[in-house]
Write an enzyme that holds these catalytic residues in place. Structure first.
Site, PDB file in Angstrom:
ATOM      1  N   HIS A   1     -12.288  32.587   5.624  1.00 35.10           N
ATOM      2  CA  HIS A   1     -12.104  32.659   7.491  1.00 35.10           C
ATOM      3  C   HIS A   1     -12.439  33.490   8.148  1.00 35.10           C
ATOM      4  CE1 HIS A   1      -8.102  29.942   5.803  1.00 35.10           C
ATOM      5  NE2 HIS A   1      -9.122  29.493   6.381  1.00 35.10           N
TER       6      HIS A   1
ATOM      7  N   HIS B   1     -11.157  18.530   5.574  1.00 32.67           N
ATOM      8  CA  HIS B   1     -10.632  18.980   4.976  1.00 32.67           C
ATOM      9  C   HIS B   1      -9.385  20.049   5.603  1.00 32.67           C
ATOM     10  CE1 HIS B   1     -13.283  17.411   2.966  1.00 32.67           C
ATOM     11  NE2 HIS B   1     -12.525  16.798   1.693  1.00 32.67           N
TER      12      HIS B   1
ATOM     13  N   SER C   1      -7.714  27.551   8.768  1.00 29.14           N
ATOM     14  CA  SER C   1      -9.206  27.128   9.658  1.00 29.14           C
ATOM     15  C   SER C   1      -8.447  25.857  11.360  1.00 29.14           C
ATOM     16  CB  SER C   1      -9.993  25.844   8.879  1.00 29.14           C
ATOM     17  OG  SER C   1      -9.435  24.745   8.146  1.00 29.14           O
TER      18      SER C   1
ATOM     19  N   GLU D   1      -7.574  15.096   7.856  1.00 26.61           N
ATOM     20  CA  GLU D   1      -6.642  15.735   6.670  1.00 26.61           C
ATOM     21  C   GLU D   1      -5.855  14.266   5.749  1.00 26.61           C
ATOM     22  OE1 GLU D   1      -5.889  18.183   4.617  1.00 26.61           O
ATOM     23  OE2 GLU D   1      -4.524  16.492   4.065  1.00 26.61           O
TER      24      GLU D   1
ATOM     25  N   ASP E   1     -14.665  21.516   3.757  1.00 28.91           N
ATOM     26  CA  ASP E   1     -13.717  22.503   2.559  1.00 28.91           C
ATOM     27  C   ASP E   1     -12.458  21.509   1.479  1.00 28.91           C
ATOM     28  OD1 ASP E   1     -12.693  24.852   1.808  1.00 28.91           O
ATOM     29  OD2 ASP E   1     -10.963  24.961   3.292  1.00 28.91           O
TER      30      ASP E   1
HETATM   31  N1  SAM Z   1      -9.659  24.256   5.741  1.00 31.99           N
HETATM   32  C1  SAM Z   1      -8.240  24.296   5.078  1.00 31.99           C
HETATM   33  C2  SAM Z   1      -7.959  25.965   6.027  1.00 31.99           C
HETATM   34  O1  SAM Z   1      -8.810  26.605   5.490  1.00 31.99           O
HETATM   35  O2  SAM Z   1      -7.078  26.409   6.164  1.00 31.99           O
HETATM   36  C3  SAM Z   1      -8.118  24.420   3.940  1.00 31.99           C
HETATM   37  C4  SAM Z   1      -8.102  23.196   3.296  1.00 31.99           C
HETATM   38  S1  SAM Z   1      -7.880  22.846   1.721  1.00 31.99           S
HETATM   39  C5  SAM Z   1      -8.617  23.727   0.497  1.00 31.99           C
HETATM   40  C6  SAM Z   1      -8.104  20.804   1.521  1.00 31.99           C
HETATM   41  C7  SAM Z   1      -7.383  20.296   2.417  1.00 31.99           C
HETATM   42  O3  SAM Z   1      -7.924  18.310   2.021  1.00 31.99           O
HETATM   43  C8  SAM Z   1      -6.025  19.312   1.641  1.00 31.99           C
HETATM   44  O4  SAM Z   1      -5.149  19.903   2.430  1.00 31.99           O
HETATM   45  C9  SAM Z   1      -5.597  18.347   0.969  1.00 31.99           C
HETATM   46  O5  SAM Z   1      -4.656  17.141   1.180  1.00 31.99           O
HETATM   47  C10 SAM Z   1      -7.481  17.412   1.925  1.00 31.99           C
HETATM   48  N2  SAM Z   1      -8.192  16.425   1.266  1.00 31.99           N
HETATM   49  C11 SAM Z   1      -7.986  16.394  -0.109  1.00 31.99           C
HETATM   50  N3  SAM Z   1      -8.598  14.944   0.022  1.00 31.99           N
HETATM   51  C12 SAM Z   1      -9.077  14.851   1.395  1.00 31.99           C
HETATM   52  C13 SAM Z   1     -10.048  13.237   1.872  1.00 31.99           C
HETATM   53  N4  SAM Z   1     -10.419  12.641   0.996  1.00 31.99           N
HETATM   54  N5  SAM Z   1     -10.131  13.883   3.065  1.00 31.99           N
HETATM   55  C14 SAM Z   1      -9.530  14.433   4.049  1.00 31.99           C
HETATM   56  N6  SAM Z   1      -8.651  15.573   3.329  1.00 31.99           N
HETATM   57  C15 SAM Z   1      -8.357  15.739   2.210  1.00 31.99           C
END
Ligand code: SAM
Length: 282
Positions: A18, A41, A101, A119, A165
């Site tokens: 971040h 993500h 993010s 998401e 991510d």
């Molecule tokens: N980017 C966020 C942040 O920095 O605050 C954190 C994201 S977290 C590491 C990963 C997220 O991806 C989770 O909420 C999960 O539910 C979601 N996710 C998993 N597989 C996914 C996909 N194929 N497409 C979109 N989102 C997905």
């Protein structure tokens, strides 16, 4: 999809990711032309560090906790800007919150800029809507990033940043799906900036990941790593990395200054280390 970010919000990997994101968004704001931020993500947008998930792991203590306790001034303004965002969120919500993010990006948008957030988890997508849907310049897509990203780019603004991510559940072994996604996206929008977060648990996996990235032929690939433990320690997450495609001017030099300062802030381990290196140039 078992991964829930609530348990990890504010840990050392989140904090490094971040702070770097804050720097990338600041670079986009240097030009007047509008930009588009895409989060593949997105997670929930913000996280309650007083709630049971975060309190069970207490991971934020070795990330946000250590950063807040730093006694020297950071060599780049992104750290202070990021900590100011954490404070602002706390004032807005009341209590002990951590910005994800999407929230950091939304705060950086000016009139004319936009954010597109994907998401897939229905519960997290619901929380993301609850936290961010009120903003006119934010669009939330409950969809799979692996099909959604190429459908959403290139954005009409023609300039911007894609944060990739994933939770690295399916991508665990050699991160190959992430490189394929980047290749497809880069073919559609070669001038976009891309930031790919990755975990460092096993050095061999990272070596294979870098080989795939170099073999992709994508130019202007910068990688940054910060390891709080020796990279092959079997205990779990040893380090955090981010590959940046088309980084802003002098971002490599700023990252070197930042990571040299940040590594001893986040780790007392004598083998803690950092690197900033080009995987491919022009
Ligand atoms: N980017 C966020 C942040 O920095 O605050 C954190 C994201 S977290 C590491 C990963 C997220 O991806 C989770 O909420 C999960 O539910 C979601 N996710 C998993 N597989 C996914 C996909 N194929 N497409 C979109 N989102 C997905």
């Amino acid at each position: 999809m078992n991964y829930r970010h609530h348990f990890h919000a504010g840990n050392f990997a989140d904090v490094v990711k971040h702070v770097l994101l804050t720097g990338l968004l600041a670079a986009l704001r240097r030009k007047d032309a509008p930009f588009c931020y895409v989060d593949t993500h997105a997670g929930c947008g913000i996280y309650d560090l007083g709630a049971s998930a975060a309190q069970r792991t207490l991971e934020f203590k070795s990330g946000l906790g250590r950063l807040k306790a730093a006694t020297t001034e950071a060599p780049v303004p992104w750290v202070a800007d990021f900590l100011a965002a954490v404070t602002a969120l706390g004032h807005e919500r009341g209590g002990f919150w951590y910005p994800g993010s999407p929230w950091l990006a939304q705060q950086a948008l000016r009139s004319g800029d936009r954010a597109l957030l994907m998401e897939l988890h229905p519960e997290d997508a619901g929380l993301l809507r609850q936290h961010l849907a009120r903003h006119d310049n934010v669009a939330i897509h409950e969809r799979d990033a692996y099909e959604g990203l190429t459908a959403l780019i290139p954005p009409k603004e023609k300039r911007g940043l894609v944060l990739i991510d994933p939770p690295y559940e399916e991508e665990r072994d050699d991160y190959a799906p992430v490189v394929k996604l980047l290749q497809k996206a880069h073919a559609k929008w070669p001038t976009g900036m891309y930031a790919i977060w990755f975990p460092i648990k096993d050095r061999h996996a990272i070596t294979r990941f870098y080989r795939r990235l170099r073999d992709s032929g994508i130019p202007k690939l910068l990688t940054t790593e910060l390891c709080v433990l020796p990279p092959d320690n079997r205990l779990g997450l040893n380090g955090t990395g981010m590959v940046i495609v088309n980084p802003p001017w002098q971002f490599d030099a700023d990252c070197r200054k930042l990571l040299a300062w940040l590594t001893p802030v986040l780790s007392d381990h004598k083998q803690a280390e950092w690197t900033v290196e080009w995987l491919a140039r022009e």
